[in-house]
Design a protein around this motif. Structure first.
Motif, PDB file in Angstrom:
ATOM      1  N   ALA A 187      44.671 -95.293 -19.946  1.00 45.28           N
ATOM      2  CA  ALA A 187      44.068 -94.291 -19.063  1.00 45.28           C
ATOM      3  C   ALA A 187      44.453 -92.877 -19.501  1.00 45.28           C
ATOM      4  O   ALA A 187      43.636 -91.956 -19.439  1.00 45.28           O
ATOM      5  N   VAL A 188      45.700 -92.704 -19.966  1.00 42.52           N
ATOM      6  CA  VAL A 188      46.150 -91.396 -20.458  1.00 42.52           C
ATOM      7  C   VAL A 188      45.364 -91.009 -21.708  1.00 42.52           C
ATOM      8  O   VAL A 188      44.841 -89.894 -21.810  1.00 42.52           O
ATOM      9  N   VAL A 189      45.264 -91.951 -22.671  1.00 43.82           N
ATOM     10  CA  VAL A 189      44.561 -91.665 -23.926  1.00 43.82           C
ATOM     11  C   VAL A 189      43.077 -91.419 -23.682  1.00 43.82           C
ATOM     12  O   VAL A 189      42.519 -90.409 -24.122  1.00 43.82           O
ATOM     13  N   PHE A 190      42.421 -92.334 -22.972  1.00 44.03           N
ATOM     14  CA  PHE A 190      40.984 -92.195 -22.738  1.00 44.03           C
ATOM     15  C   PHE A 190      40.678 -90.976 -21.854  1.00 44.03           C
ATOM     16  O   PHE A 190      39.761 -90.206 -22.124  1.00 44.03           O
ATOM     17  N   GLY A 191      41.496 -90.805 -20.790  1.00 47.50           N
ATOM     18  CA  GLY A 191      41.310 -89.638 -19.912  1.00 47.50           C
ATOM     19  C   GLY A 191      41.601 -88.339 -20.633  1.00 47.50           C
ATOM     20  O   GLY A 191      40.916 -87.331 -20.425  1.00 47.50           O
ATOM     21  N   GLY A 192      42.615 -88.354 -21.499  1.00 41.40           N
ATOM     22  CA  GLY A 192      42.953 -87.162 -22.271  1.00 41.40           C
ATOM     23  C   GLY A 192      41.825 -86.745 -23.185  1.00 41.40           C
ATOM     24  O   GLY A 192      41.502 -85.552 -23.293  1.00 41.40           O
ATOM     25  N   PHE A 193      41.193 -87.722 -23.837  1.00 33.97           N
ATOM     26  CA  PHE A 193      40.069 -87.388 -24.719  1.00 33.97           C
ATOM     27  C   PHE A 193      38.847 -86.924 -23.930  1.00 33.97           C
ATOM     28  O   PHE A 193      38.063 -86.092 -24.422  1.00 33.97           O
ATOM     29  N   LEU A 194      38.671 -87.439 -22.716  1.00 33.92           N
ATOM     30  CA  LEU A 194      37.590 -86.929 -21.847  1.00 33.92           C
ATOM     31  C   LEU A 194      37.785 -85.445 -21.570  1.00 33.92           C
ATOM     32  O   LEU A 194      36.858 -84.635 -21.720  1.00 33.92           O
ATOM     33  N   ARG A 250      33.263 -67.513 -16.403  1.00 38.70           N
ATOM     34  CA  ARG A 250      34.666 -67.485 -15.962  1.00 38.70           C
ATOM     35  C   ARG A 250      34.949 -68.599 -14.953  1.00 38.70           C
ATOM     36  O   ARG A 250      35.895 -69.368 -15.095  1.00 38.70           O
ATOM     37  N   GLY A 251      34.118 -68.661 -13.923  1.00 31.92           N
ATOM     38  CA  GLY A 251      34.295 -69.683 -12.888  1.00 31.92           C
ATOM     39  C   GLY A 251      34.091 -71.088 -13.426  1.00 31.92           C
ATOM     40  O   GLY A 251      34.795 -72.029 -13.041  1.00 31.92           O
ATOM     41  N   MET A 252      33.127 -71.216 -14.342  1.00 35.22           N
ATOM     42  CA  MET A 252      32.849 -72.522 -14.940  1.00 35.22           C
ATOM     43  C   MET A 252      34.071 -73.027 -15.709  1.00 35.22           C
ATOM     44  O   MET A 252      34.469 -74.188 -15.575  1.00 35.22           O
ATOM     45  N   TYR A 253      34.678 -72.149 -16.510  1.00 36.15           N
ATOM     46  CA  TYR A 253      35.869 -72.541 -17.269  1.00 36.15           C
ATOM     47  C   TYR A 253      37.020 -72.918 -16.334  1.00 36.15           C
ATOM     48  O   TYR A 253      37.724 -73.913 -16.560  1.00 36.15           O
ATOM     49  N   CYS A 254      37.215 -72.138 -15.297  1.00 34.26           N
ATOM     50  CA  CYS A 254      38.304 -72.402 -14.356  1.00 34.26           C
ATOM     51  C   CYS A 254      38.133 -73.772 -13.698  1.00 34.26           C
ATOM     52  O   CYS A 254      39.080 -74.553 -13.599  1.00 34.26           O
ATOM     53  N   LEU A 255      36.897 -74.055 -13.283  1.00 32.45           N
ATOM     54  CA  LEU A 255      36.601 -75.322 -12.612  1.00 32.45           C
ATOM     55  C   LEU A 255      36.765 -76.509 -13.555  1.00 32.45           C
ATOM     56  O   LEU A 255      37.422 -77.508 -13.214  1.00 32.45           O
ATOM     57  N   MET A 256      36.212 -76.394 -14.760  1.00 30.62           N
ATOM     58  CA  MET A 256      36.234 -77.517 -15.704  1.00 30.62           C
ATOM     59  C   MET A 256      37.654 -77.811 -16.214  1.00 30.62           C
ATOM     60  O   MET A 256      38.046 -78.978 -16.331  1.00 30.62           O
ATOM     61  N   LEU A 257      38.413 -76.765 -16.513  1.00 29.52           N
ATOM     62  CA  LEU A 257      39.769 -76.989 -17.032  1.00 29.52           C
ATOM     63  C   LEU A 257      40.723 -77.505 -15.956  1.00 29.52           C
ATOM     64  O   LEU A 257      41.737 -78.127 -16.272  1.00 29.52           O
ATOM     65  N   SER A 258      40.382 -77.249 -14.698  1.00 28.52           N
ATOM     66  CA  SER A 258      41.207 -77.781 -13.600  1.00 28.52           C
ATOM     67  C   SER A 258      41.141 -79.309 -13.533  1.00 28.52           C
ATOM     68  O   SER A 258      42.016 -79.955 -12.927  1.00 28.52           O
ATOM     69  N   LEU A 259      40.125 -79.910 -14.166  1.00 31.51           N
ATOM     70  CA  LEU A 259      40.008 -81.371 -14.203  1.00 31.51           C
ATOM     71  C   LEU A 259      41.167 -82.019 -14.966  1.00 31.51           C
ATOM     72  O   LEU A 259      41.409 -83.218 -14.846  1.00 31.51           O
ATOM     73  N   ALA A 260      41.899 -81.214 -15.747  1.00 32.36           N
ATOM     74  CA  ALA A 260      43.050 -81.735 -16.497  1.00 32.36           C
ATOM     75  C   ALA A 260      44.144 -82.258 -15.567  1.00 32.36           C
ATOM     76  O   ALA A 260      45.051 -82.981 -16.006  1.00 32.36           O
ATOM     77  N   ILE A 261      44.069 -81.909 -14.291  1.00 32.02           N
ATOM     78  CA  ILE A 261      45.032 -82.426 -13.308  1.00 32.02           C
ATOM     79  C   ILE A 261      44.906 -83.949 -13.178  1.00 32.02           C
ATOM     80  O   ILE A 261      45.902 -84.654 -12.980  1.00 32.02           O
ATOM     81  N   LEU A 262      43.678 -84.472 -13.311  1.00 30.82           N
ATOM     82  CA  LEU A 262      43.423 -85.900 -13.069  1.00 30.82           C
ATOM     83  C   LEU A 262      44.197 -86.827 -14.019  1.00 30.82           C
ATOM     84  O   LEU A 262      44.867 -87.755 -13.549  1.00 30.82           O
ATOM     85  N   PRO A 263      44.130 -86.642 -15.353  1.00 28.15           N
ATOM     86  CA  PRO A 263      44.893 -87.558 -16.217  1.00 28.15           C
ATOM     87  C   PRO A 263      46.404 -87.354 -16.170  1.00 28.15           C
ATOM     88  O   PRO A 263      47.161 -88.136 -16.746  1.00 28.15           O
ATOM     89  N   MET A 264      46.844 -86.305 -15.457  1.00 30.64           N
ATOM     90  CA  MET A 264      48.290 -86.129 -15.278  1.00 30.64           C
ATOM     91  C   MET A 264      48.864 -87.247 -14.397  1.00 30.64           C
ATOM     92  O   MET A 264      50.040 -87.591 -14.511  1.00 30.64           O
ATOM     93  N   ILE A 265      48.020 -87.830 -13.548  1.00 32.75           N
ATOM     94  CA  ILE A 265      48.483 -88.875 -12.613  1.00 32.75           C
ATOM     95  C   ILE A 265      48.949 -90.127 -13.365  1.00 32.75           C
ATOM     96  O   ILE A 265      50.097 -90.558 -13.196  1.00 32.75           O
ATOM     97  N   PRO A 266      48.084 -90.754 -14.238  1.00 33.77           N
ATOM     98  CA  PRO A 266      48.598 -91.918 -14.981  1.00 33.77           C
ATOM     99  C   PRO A 266      49.718 -91.552 -15.960  1.00 33.77           C
ATOM    100  O   PRO A 266      50.569 -92.383 -16.267  1.00 33.77           O
ATOM    101  N   THR A 267      49.731 -90.298 -16.434  1.00 34.02           N
ATOM    102  CA  THR A 267      50.803 -89.861 -17.339  1.00 34.02           C
ATOM    103  C   THR A 267      52.154 -89.904 -16.617  1.00 34.02           C
ATOM    104  O   THR A 267      53.166 -90.343 -17.183  1.00 34.02           O
TER     105      THR A 267
END
Length: 421
Positions: free
Chosen positions: A22-29, A180-197
């Motif tokens: 999940a970390v590897v696959f989610g990280g690449f997503l 600006r807002g688009m980048y902020c929103l999309m990069l915030s998705l990086a929080i999700l793969p932090m959970i299985p990590t």
């Protein structure tokens, strides 16, 4: 019969392996999103700050420099604090960079924010590559391509999602979300793969056969330098398509933002399909032969697309079939050739690849600017820009063809030593 403790251990290992997957696959997503939402965003950034093509080339080159800096110390970081904390750090830095981009007010602050984001990207890519090399011990080519398939999966969606999100009025606001807002929103998705990590345990390193190499010894291996050349040329071509295709289609053919983003998504559809399907093929026919054939196919498609003009634009997308397996196939080759020191080999190869991407991105911008000025005519002011964009794209295709030539050299070198993979 298995004892209860053995059964419990196997279940625990399977559960941890699932978390690591999940970390590897989610990280690449996430990596796919962060890397490929820039296509539709770059023309808006250019308009906002009145930037030239050379300045865009400089922006992309500095991004690659941030990536390169991260690559140079990630292996050391993994050895110092562990793969788990390094991966968490990479995800966290990407979230922070999204907020930095949101508050960027001029070209300088945008460049610094992008630079920081690419440090996160570099950390993430090396960490994921090391983690994948540790857990994918069987069917390495297939599993590496499958992992990178998730990069392609998010890359299909990224351009269209970015183009649509920039026009959204969030929570009834009068102003659009914008880049600006688009980048902020999309990069915030990086929080999700932090959970299985957080939940996963670092994989235990198995004792592997093979000579343990120091960096000095590794650098004496001619194959190591050939792998750098193959990967560098392939990745410059791959990343350049994501960076310049939308710009090319909008300015050369007057396509709309949606149409251009659609073609970029089509490229990533071919790209993703190739990683899903061609992984087992690379395991069957050999990694080095696969590199020769696939990179040549991509280069020919890119150059043919420029020569054919607008009717041949679909070939830009088809080129994704050939270029997609290059990176994961090189990673699989490294994991097999240098089993005990894959972290050293990956760091060395990807760091030098980073230098090539810095030069490649800047060179493409300069080529476009050079031809743009050289072919500009008073009667047809757009002719120079079109000539510049075409020249830049021919260079992108030439990089893929040179990748094939370098792969032939690698093939001969390994075959002579009975080490063909």
């Amino acid at each position: 019969m298995h004892t209860e403790s053995e059964t419990r251990t196997k279940r625990s290992l399977f559960s941890n392996y699932s978390l690591l997957l999940a970390v590897v696959f989610g990280g690449f997503l996430i990596f796919g999103f962060s890397e490929n939402i820039k296509g539709p965003a770059i023309p808006r950034m250019q308009a906002d700050f009145s930037l030239s093509e050379a300045q865009i080339g400089m922006l992309l080159a500095l991004n690659s420099l941030g990536y390169l800096i991260a690559c140079s110390f990630t292996a050391w970081l993994v050895k110092t604090i562990g793969i788990k904390l390094t991966t968490l750090l990479s995800f966290g830095s990407m979230v922070i960079s999204g907020f930095c981009l949101y508050y960027s007010v001029n070209y300088s602050t945008m460049v610094l924010s992008y630079f920081f984001m690419y440090i996160g990207n570099g950390l993430l890519e090396i960490a994921l590559a090391i983690l994948a090399a540790q857990i994918f011990t069987r069917n390495t080519g297939t599993m590496m391509n499958l992992a990178h398939f998730f990069y392609g999966l998010s890359s299909i969606v990224a351009p269209l999602l970015a183009a649509n999100l920039m026009g959204v009025h969030l929570f009834g606001a009068s102003a659009e979300l914008g880049w600006r807002g688009m980048y902020c929103l999309m990069l915030s998705l990086a929080i999700l793969p932090m959970i299985p990590t957080i939940l996963a345990k670092s994989p235990k390193k198995e004792e592997k056969h093979g000579e343990r190499l120091s960096l000095k010894e590794y650098m004496k291996d001619k194959a190591a330098w050939l792998l750098v050349g193959v990967l560098s040329l392939g990745v410059v071509s791959e990343l350049a398509i994501g960076s310049w295709l939308v710009n090319f289609l909008e300015k050369a053919y007057d396509w709309s933002s949606g149409e251009s983003a659609g073609m970029l998504s089509a490229f990533f559809l071919c790209f993703t399909f190739a990683r899903l399907v061609l992984g087992p093929v690379t395991d069957r026919i050999g990694y080095t032969l696969s590199l020769i054939l696939l990179s040549a196919f991509s280069g020919l498609c890119s150059i043919a697309a420029v020569i054919a003009g607008e009717p041949g634009a679909f070939l830009f997308a088809v080129a994704g079939i050939g270029i997609a397996p290059i990176y994961p196939t090189v990673m699989a080759l490294i994991a097999k050739r240098y089993p005990k020191e894959s972290d050293t080999a990956i760091t060395f190869t990807v760091t030098l690849m980073g230098i090539a991407t810095v030069a490649g991105n800047y060179l493409i911008g300069l080529i476009i600017e050079l031809f743009k000025n050289g072919f500009a005519e008073a009667a047809h002011p757009k002719a120079g820009l079109i000539a510049g964009l075409q020249a830049g794209y021919v260079f992108i295709g030439a990089c893929a063809l040179l990748c094939s030539v370098m792969s032939v050299w690698l093939y001969r070198h390994l075959k002579q030593r009975g080490a063909l993979l």
